[in-house]
Design an enzyme around this catalytic site. Structure first.
Site, PDB file in Angstrom:
ATOM      1  N   ASP A 126       2.065  16.351   0.756  1.00 25.64           N
ATOM      2  CA  ASP A 126       2.376  15.513   1.438  1.00 25.64           C
ATOM      3  C   ASP A 126       3.238  15.634   2.807  1.00 25.64           C
ATOM      4  OD1 ASP A 126       1.224  13.173  -0.143  1.00 25.64           O
ATOM      5  OD2 ASP A 126       3.168  12.915  -1.130  1.00 25.64           O
ATOM      6  N   ASP A 144      -3.523   9.472   1.530  1.00 25.93           N
ATOM      7  CA  ASP A 144      -2.717   8.053   1.256  1.00 25.93           C
ATOM      8  C   ASP A 144      -2.961   7.142   2.214  1.00 25.93           C
ATOM      9  OD1 ASP A 144      -1.728   9.317  -1.015  1.00 25.93           O
ATOM     10  OD2 ASP A 144       0.001   9.847  -0.021  1.00 25.93           O
TER      11      ASP A 144
END
Length: 167
Positions: A126, A144
């Site tokens: 991330d 995401d």
């Protein structure tokens, strides 16, 4: 004189375009994650603009770090089930509902992008952080974002497409 129109199915209602789109989206996600993993410092904010920073971290859960304490294979299995379920929804959705088909393609691409990370690294990379001085959103990635935008497309399609008896 009657005019007949033969509506072509929406682009993402056909298998070849959706598969191509998903492959391109997953490759883009992976290229960005490889660059992030090689060039961004670990858990150190790199400001981009006010309220947005790049922040490399490793997520052991699912989107936005949910279910972080769960077993990795449970998460892999859950993602595979989600991909299969969304593919089934894509197949069952009327061919003229382009927004839903786009949404399903994005959801599948995002899930596969994070699955690739899970298999390759044992975690998901991330790197996007929205924040203020007193608040920050969960660190997330392009995959995401695909999932979130895809879900929004499906919801918008449901709200915008008139309901018929056959639907």
């Amino acid at each position: 004189m009657t005019e007949q129109t033969h509506a072509r199915p929406a682009l993402f209602s056909r298998p070849a375009p959706i598969i191509f789109f998903i492959i391109v989206a997953v490759l883009l996600d992976q290229i960005v994650k490889i660059a992030v993993d090689h060039y961004l410092p670990l858990q150190e904010a790199v400001p981009v603009i006010p309220m947005l920073a790049l922040y490399r971290t490793y997520n052991l859960g699912v989107a936005f770090s949910m279910l972080e304490g769960m077993d990795g294979w449970f998460i892999v299995g859950m993602r595979l089930i989600i991909v299969a379920f969304v593919a089934w929804l894509w197949y069952r959705t009327a061919k003229d509902r382009w927004l839903a088909h786009l949404g399903y393609a994005l959801i599948i691409a995002g899930a596969i992008g994070n699955l690739v990370d899970r298999f390759a690294y044992g975690h998901v990379i991330d790197y996007i952080l929205f924040h203020t001085e007193s608040w920050s959103f969960a660190v997330f990635n392009l995959a995401d974002s695909f999932i979130t935008i895809g879900a929004a497309c499906v919801i918008l399609d449901e709200l915008m497409v008139p309901k018929t008896a056959g639907r």
